[in-house]
Structures are given as structure tokens and as C-alpha cells.
Design a protein around this motif. Structure first.
Motif, short mmCIF file in Angstrom:
data_model
loop_
_atom_site.label_atom_id
_atom_site.label_comp_id
_atom_site.label_asym_id
_atom_site.label_seq_id
_atom_site.Cartn_x
_atom_site.Cartn_y
_atom_site.Cartn_z
N ILE A 143 43.38 35.85 34.79
CA ILE A 143 43.54 36.56 36.07
C ILE A 143 42.15 36.61 36.67
O ILE A 143 41.35 37.51 36.38
N ALA A 144 41.84 35.62 37.50
CA ALA A 144 40.47 35.45 37.99
C ALA A 144 40.11 36.36 39.16
O ALA A 144 38.94 36.59 39.41
N ASP A 145 41.13 36.88 39.86
CA ASP A 145 40.80 37.64 41.07
C ASP A 145 40.58 39.13 40.83
O ASP A 145 40.28 39.86 41.76
N HIS A 146 40.73 39.61 39.58
CA HIS A 146 40.41 41.01 39.28
C HIS A 146 39.54 41.02 38.02
O HIS A 146 40.01 40.71 36.92
N LEU A 147 38.28 41.35 38.23
CA LEU A 147 37.31 41.42 37.13
C LEU A 147 37.86 42.25 35.99
O LEU A 147 38.41 43.33 36.21
N HIS A 148 37.72 41.75 34.77
CA HIS A 148 38.11 42.53 33.60
C HIS A 148 37.33 42.06 32.38
O HIS A 148 36.92 40.91 32.30
N TYR A 149 37.12 42.98 31.49
CA TYR A 149 36.42 42.73 30.24
C TYR A 149 37.41 42.79 29.09
O TYR A 149 38.37 43.57 29.12
N HIS A 150 37.17 41.99 28.08
CA HIS A 150 37.97 42.00 26.86
C HIS A 150 37.18 42.69 25.76
O HIS A 150 35.98 42.43 25.60
N LEU B 264 34.35 34.86 34.16
CA LEU B 264 34.27 34.91 35.61
C LEU B 264 34.76 33.60 36.19
O LEU B 264 34.11 32.57 36.05
N GLY B 265 35.93 33.64 36.80
CA GLY B 265 36.53 32.46 37.40
C GLY B 265 37.49 31.76 36.46
O GLY B 265 37.33 31.80 35.24
N SER B 266 38.48 31.11 37.02
CA SER B 266 39.49 30.44 36.20
C SER B 266 38.89 29.29 35.39
O SER B 266 39.30 29.04 34.27
N ILE B 267 37.88 28.62 35.92
CA ILE B 267 37.25 27.52 35.20
C ILE B 267 36.55 28.02 33.94
O ILE B 267 36.37 27.28 32.97
N ALA B 268 36.18 29.30 33.92
CA ALA B 268 35.52 29.91 32.76
C ALA B 268 36.54 30.50 31.79
O ALA B 268 36.16 31.09 30.77
N CYS C 90 49.29 43.28 40.48
CA CYS C 90 48.16 42.95 39.60
C CYS C 90 48.26 43.86 38.38
O CYS C 90 48.42 45.08 38.51
N ILE C 91 48.18 43.28 37.17
CA ILE C 91 48.33 44.10 35.97
C ILE C 91 47.24 45.15 35.86
O ILE C 91 47.42 46.16 35.19
N PHE C 92 46.11 44.92 36.55
CA PHE C 92 45.02 45.89 36.51
C PHE C 92 45.16 46.98 37.56
O PHE C 92 44.28 47.81 37.71
N GLU C 93 46.27 46.94 38.29
CA GLU C 93 46.58 47.95 39.29
C GLU C 93 48.02 48.43 39.10
O GLU C 93 48.87 48.24 39.97
N PRO C 94 48.30 49.04 37.92
CA PRO C 94 49.68 49.50 37.68
C PRO C 94 50.12 50.50 38.74
O PRO C 94 49.30 51.29 39.22
N PRO C 95 51.38 50.44 39.13
CA PRO C 95 51.87 51.33 40.19
C PRO C 95 51.77 52.80 39.79
O PRO C 95 51.78 53.14 38.60
#
Length: 168
Positions: free
Chosen positions: A116-123, A108-112, A23-28
Motif C-alpha cells: 500500500i504505497a499511498d499511505h506511509l506505514h511501518y512494519h 517507500l513506494g511500490s518499487i521498494a 484505506c486499511i490505515f483509515e478504518p471507518p
């Protein structure tokens, strides 16, 4: 006529961008920053990334460290941490990029529209008067005036300082 080059976007535009194995929001790793991952900040409750495929120069992504898909799942501490990172990010972007305004939000959600719908993120998208023109409308291509590596290098020192303030 000026030519605006954005060569790092071509793989994304053509759908050939390589997929990351995580997940890009969980870099190693545990490092507080990583240019390879465009990670500007990793703190107790959240992370700040430069968007690899930005809508505008300085487009940031802010996410909780915990892998959750909805803002209703945030703890009070995570929610406060995300808002703190949002406020600090706006201050840093104002300092270095001098935008005329910002778009800030989440899908929130792919329809919206969440890519990347499974990891909450703000722009956080800095905006300038007249920053987008006909190219976006007729070609679905955006032009970014500064290379993403230079933007990363410009913003990183302030995020390093922010981490040191949060973790004395």
C-alpha cells in the motif's frame, strides 16, 4: 511431525482476499480499537494495526492518521507520535510474545515493496530464533503459530491502557 495450521491466510495466498472499500490505515469511525479491522490503537497522530497477512506472529503496522505517502511529509508532531507508537509497540510485544529480536522498517513506494504505497506505514515484525524454515523458502508460505484473533485479544488491553495514558 507437527502440523501448523494457518487457514486465515489461504485467501491471501490464492489472491482471493476481499478488498476493503477504504484505506486499511483509515478504518471507518472514531473508535480507538476494532477487532474487525484489527485496529489495536487509534490515537491523535497514528494508528496501530495487526497485519492481516503477517510475516510472523504479532506483525504490527503503524501509520500516521493523515494520508501521506512519504516519511518526508510527516510533521514533527506526527514523526514523534509514530516513534512513540513504535517504542510502545515493541514494549508490548516483548511483554506478551517474548521475541528474540525485531525487524522494523518501511517500504517507500511500490518499487521498494510497499503493498500500500499511498499511505506511509511501518512494519514491526517480531522474530524468534528459528522462526522460519524450509516452508517459506520452497513454498512462499509462512506459518504463524497463534491465531490472529488470539494475538489481538492478548495485545489489546495494553493498547487500551496506552490510549488512556495518552488521553487522560
Amino acid at each position: 511431525m507437527n502440523t501448523l495450521w494457518t487457514p486465515w491466510r489461504i485467501d491471501h495466498v490464492l489472491g482471493k482476499a476481499p478488498k476493503v472499500p477504504h484505506c486499511i490505515f483509515e478504518p471507518p469511525g472514531e473508535s480507538t480499537s476494532s477487532k474487525n479491522d484489527l485496529l489495536l490503537y487509534r490515537g491523535r497522530n497514528g494508528i496501530v494495526l495487526l497485519n492481516r497477512f503477517p510475516y510472523a506472529n504479532g506483525h504490527l503496522l503503524i501509520a500516521p492518521k493523515r494520508h501521506i505517502d512519504c516519511l518526508t511529509s510527516l510533521t514533527e508532531q506526527e514523526n514523534q507520535g509514530i516513534m512513540f507508537l513504535t517504542q510502545q509497540s515493541v514494549l508490548i510485544l516483548k511483554k506478551h510474545l517474548n521475541p528474540d529480536g525485531f525487524n522494523i522498517g518501511c517500504n517507500l513506494g511500490s518499487i521498494a515493496g510497499a503493498g500500500i504505497a499511498d499511505h506511509l506505514h511501518y512494519h514491526i515484525v517480531p522474530r524468534w530464533n528459528g522462526d522460519h524454515n524450509f516452508i517459506t523458502v520452497i513454498s512462499e508460505i509462512r506459518t504463524i503459530p497463534e491465531h490472529i484473533d488470539l494475538t489481538f485479544d492478548t495485545l489489546l488491553p495494553d493498547f487500551v491502557s496506552l490510549f488512556l495514558q495518552e488521553n487522560p
